[in-house]
Design a protein around this motif. Structure first.
Motif, PDB file in Angstrom:
ATOM      1  N   LEU A 189       0.828  -1.210   0.000  1.00  0.00           N
ATOM      2  CA  LEU A 189       0.000   0.000   0.000  1.00  0.00           C
ATOM      3  C   LEU A 189       0.862   1.260   0.000  1.00  0.00           C
ATOM      4  CD1 LEU A 189      -2.865  -0.970   2.452  1.00  0.00           C
ATOM      5  CD2 LEU A 189      -3.082  -0.452   0.018  1.00  0.00           C
ATOM      6  N   PHE A 190       1.920   1.251   0.801  1.00  0.00           N
ATOM      7  CA  PHE A 190       2.826   2.398   0.857  1.00  0.00           C
ATOM      8  C   PHE A 190       3.398   2.679  -0.522  1.00  0.00           C
ATOM      9  CE2 PHE A 190       6.853   4.529   1.332  1.00  0.00           C
ATOM     10  CZ  PHE A 190       6.604   5.493   2.298  1.00  0.00           C
ATOM     11  N   GLU A 191       3.880   1.636  -1.175  1.00  0.00           N
ATOM     12  CA  GLU A 191       4.493   1.825  -2.493  1.00  0.00           C
ATOM     13  C   GLU A 191       3.481   2.363  -3.504  1.00  0.00           C
ATOM     14  OE1 GLU A 191       6.769  -0.764  -5.888  1.00  0.00           O
ATOM     15  OE2 GLU A 191       7.086  -1.322  -3.785  1.00  0.00           O
ATOM     16  N   LYS A 192       2.242   1.882  -3.434  1.00  0.00           N
ATOM     17  CA  LYS A 192       1.210   2.369  -4.355  1.00  0.00           C
ATOM     18  C   LYS A 192       0.847   3.827  -4.070  1.00  0.00           C
ATOM     19  CE  LYS A 192      -0.891  -2.047  -5.484  1.00  0.00           C
ATOM     20  NZ  LYS A 192      -2.091  -2.904  -5.369  1.00  0.00           N
ATOM     21  N   ALA A 193       0.871   4.207  -2.794  1.00  0.00           N
ATOM     22  CA  ALA A 193       0.484   5.572  -2.412  1.00  0.00           C
ATOM     23  C   ALA A 193       1.620   6.573  -2.580  1.00  0.00           C
ATOM     24  CB  ALA A 193      -0.019   5.590  -0.966  1.00  0.00           C
ATOM     25  N   THR A 205      -7.904  -2.676   8.054  1.00  0.00           N
ATOM     26  CA  THR A 205      -9.076  -3.409   7.573  1.00  0.00           C
ATOM     27  C   THR A 205     -10.334  -2.551   7.598  1.00  0.00           C
ATOM     28  OG1 THR A 205      -8.090  -5.482   8.324  1.00  0.00           O
ATOM     29  CG2 THR A 205     -10.451  -5.497   7.927  1.00  0.00           C
ATOM     30  N   GLU A 206     -10.516  -1.775   8.655  1.00  0.00           N
ATOM     31  CA  GLU A 206     -11.733  -0.965   8.783  1.00  0.00           C
ATOM     32  C   GLU A 206     -11.746   0.233   7.836  1.00  0.00           C
ATOM     33  OE1 GLU A 206     -12.283   0.100  12.893  1.00  0.00           O
ATOM     34  OE2 GLU A 206     -12.972  -1.923  13.427  1.00  0.00           O
ATOM     35  N   HIS A 207     -10.611   0.871   7.636  1.00  0.00           N
ATOM     36  CA  HIS A 207     -10.572   2.095   6.833  1.00  0.00           C
ATOM     37  C   HIS A 207     -10.390   1.849   5.335  1.00  0.00           C
ATOM     38  CE1 HIS A 207     -10.809   5.052  10.080  1.00  0.00           C
ATOM     39  NE2 HIS A 207     -10.182   4.132  10.795  1.00  0.00           N
ATOM     40  N   LYS A 208      -9.893   0.671   4.967  1.00  0.00           N
ATOM     41  CA  LYS A 208      -9.721   0.287   3.562  1.00  0.00           C
ATOM     42  C   LYS A 208      -9.063   1.384   2.719  1.00  0.00           C
ATOM     43  CE  LYS A 208     -13.739  -2.628   3.937  1.00  0.00           C
ATOM     44  NZ  LYS A 208     -15.121  -2.875   3.597  1.00  0.00           N
ATOM     45  N   PRO A 209      -7.870   1.804   3.077  1.00  0.00           N
ATOM     46  CA  PRO A 209      -7.234   2.919   2.352  1.00  0.00           C
ATOM     47  C   PRO A 209      -6.945   2.604   0.890  1.00  0.00           C
ATOM     48  CG  PRO A 209      -5.654   1.871   3.811  1.00  0.00           C
ATOM     49  CD  PRO A 209      -6.996   1.278   4.122  1.00  0.00           C
ATOM     50  N   TRP A 210      -6.899   1.340   0.515  1.00  0.00           N
ATOM     51  CA  TRP A 210      -6.632   0.956  -0.866  1.00  0.00           C
ATOM     52  C   TRP A 210      -7.753   1.393  -1.816  1.00  0.00           C
ATOM     53  CZ3 TRP A 210      -7.236  -2.457   3.188  1.00  0.00           C
ATOM     54  CH2 TRP A 210      -8.450  -3.127   3.255  1.00  0.00           C
ATOM     55  N   GLU A 211      -8.911   1.731  -1.245  1.00  0.00           N
ATOM     56  CA  GLU A 211     -10.025   2.156  -2.084  1.00  0.00           C
ATOM     57  C   GLU A 211      -9.825   3.563  -2.652  1.00  0.00           C
ATOM     58  OE1 GLU A 211     -13.576   1.522   0.235  1.00  0.00           O
ATOM     59  OE2 GLU A 211     -13.520  -0.644  -0.125  1.00  0.00           O
ATOM     60  N   ASP A 212      -8.983   4.371  -2.020  1.00  0.00           N
ATOM     61  CA  ASP A 212      -8.701   5.728  -2.523  1.00  0.00           C
ATOM     62  C   ASP A 212      -7.294   6.137  -2.089  1.00  0.00           C
ATOM     63  OD1 ASP A 212      -8.655   8.320  -3.434  1.00  0.00           O
ATOM     64  OD2 ASP A 212     -10.205   9.052  -2.065  1.00  0.00           O
ATOM     65  N   LEU A 213      -6.304   5.721  -2.860  1.00  0.00           N
ATOM     66  CA  LEU A 213      -4.910   5.999  -2.509  1.00  0.00           C
ATOM     67  C   LEU A 213      -4.489   7.433  -2.794  1.00  0.00           C
ATOM     68  CD1 LEU A 213      -3.269   2.654  -3.612  1.00  0.00           C
ATOM     69  CD2 LEU A 213      -3.662   3.444  -1.271  1.00  0.00           C
ATOM     70  N   SER A 223      -6.279   9.961  -1.607  1.00  0.00           N
ATOM     71  CA  SER A 223      -6.753  10.710  -0.448  1.00  0.00           C
ATOM     72  C   SER A 223      -5.603  10.968   0.526  1.00  0.00           C
ATOM     73  CB  SER A 223      -7.852   9.900   0.256  1.00  0.00           C
ATOM     74  OG  SER A 223      -7.987  10.273   1.600  1.00  0.00           O
ATOM     75  N   GLU A 224      -5.439  12.223   0.920  1.00  0.00           N
ATOM     76  CA  GLU A 224      -4.382  12.573   1.886  1.00  0.00           C
ATOM     77  C   GLU A 224      -4.607  11.863   3.220  1.00  0.00           C
ATOM     78  OE1 GLU A 224      -1.457  14.115   1.404  1.00  0.00           O
ATOM     79  OE2 GLU A 224      -2.080  14.089  -0.694  1.00  0.00           O
ATOM     80  N   GLN A 225      -5.862  11.714   3.604  1.00  0.00           N
ATOM     81  CA  GLN A 225      -6.190  11.031   4.861  1.00  0.00           C
ATOM     82  C   GLN A 225      -5.740   9.560   4.797  1.00  0.00           C
ATOM     83  OE1 GLN A 225     -10.331  11.222   5.927  1.00  0.00           O
ATOM     84  NE2 GLN A 225     -10.018  10.141   7.856  1.00  0.00           N
ATOM     85  N   ASN A 226      -5.987   8.909   3.671  1.00  0.00           N
ATOM     86  CA  ASN A 226      -5.577   7.512   3.530  1.00  0.00           C
ATOM     87  C   ASN A 226      -4.061   7.378   3.437  1.00  0.00           C
ATOM     88  OD1 ASN A 226      -8.166   6.525   3.691  1.00  0.00           O
ATOM     89  ND2 ASN A 226      -8.457   6.385   1.488  1.00  0.00           N
ATOM     90  N   LYS A 227      -3.414   8.327   2.770  1.00  0.00           N
ATOM     91  CA  LYS A 227      -1.947   8.305   2.711  1.00  0.00           C
ATOM     92  C   LYS A 227      -1.354   8.440   4.113  1.00  0.00           C
ATOM     93  CE  LYS A 227      -1.070   9.926  -1.964  1.00  0.00           C
ATOM     94  NZ  LYS A 227      -0.421  10.945  -2.788  1.00  0.00           N
ATOM     95  N   GLN A 228      -1.929   9.343   4.922  1.00  0.00           N
ATOM     96  CA  GLN A 228      -1.438   9.523   6.285  1.00  0.00           C
ATOM     97  C   GLN A 228      -1.661   8.262   7.117  1.00  0.00           C
ATOM     98  OE1 GLN A 228       0.270  12.392   7.506  1.00  0.00           O
ATOM     99  NE2 GLN A 228       0.763  10.844   9.039  1.00  0.00           N
ATOM    100  N   LEU A 229      -2.808   7.625   6.917  1.00  0.00           N
ATOM    101  CA  LEU A 229      -3.117   6.396   7.636  1.00  0.00           C
ATOM    102  C   LEU A 229      -2.088   5.308   7.296  1.00  0.00           C
ATOM    103  CD1 LEU A 229      -6.451   4.896   8.445  1.00  0.00           C
ATOM    104  CD2 LEU A 229      -4.925   3.476   7.100  1.00  0.00           C
TER     105      LEU A 229
END
Length: 136
Positions: A10-14, A66-74, A76-82
């Motif tokens: 996920l990190f590499e994708k974001a 698992t709950e936040h599913k950051p892969w659905e919107d990489l 998003s700054e919020q998901n990147k921070q997560l």
């Protein structure tokens, strides 16, 4: 082991392989708590308590992912921070594990390298071999 691999992908994708971001001066409270519990456990030869504390950090990171599913919107700054926060937590896990599983701790620290200066962290993540290969 699986969490390190998932978070690294996920990190590499974001971010690609490296990013630089602002961080607080102190580690998050749950990391400080785990650090103190591990030190106390080692001093009291209650190793299982230290490992329980480390596992609580891992479980928390896994639940958040698992709950936040950051892969659905990489994007998003919020998901990147997560994702960055989970990577930072896993780096701390690598440090905390050193007394219990030194080889595994070293593999984590080789896959997740964090350099800090002032209130900035440069995070470099490299996908590595699975920490615990599947049993066949």
């Amino acid at each position: 082991g699986n969490l390190v691999m998932r978070a690294s992908v996920l990190f590499e994708k974001a971010f690609g392989k490296t990013t630089s971001l602002e961080i607080p001066e102190e580690s998050p409270e749950h990391i400080q708590k785990a650090d103190q519990e591990v030190k106390n456990a080692i001093n009291n030869l209650a190793f299982h308590k230290g490992l329980d504390s480390i596992w609580s950090v891992i479980r928390k990171a896994n639940v958040v992912l698992t709950e936040h599913k950051p892969w659905e919107d990489l994007d998003s700054e919020q998901n990147k921070q997560l994702i960055a926060n989970i990577i930072i937590d896993l780096h701390h896990v690598g440090n905390l594990l050193a007394s219990f599983l030194p080889d595994t701790a070293q593999k984590i620290r080789e896959q997740i390298v964090i350099k800090t200066k002032d209130n900035r962290a440069t995070i470099e993540v490299q996908k590595g071999e699975p920490l615990f290969p599947r049993l066949t």
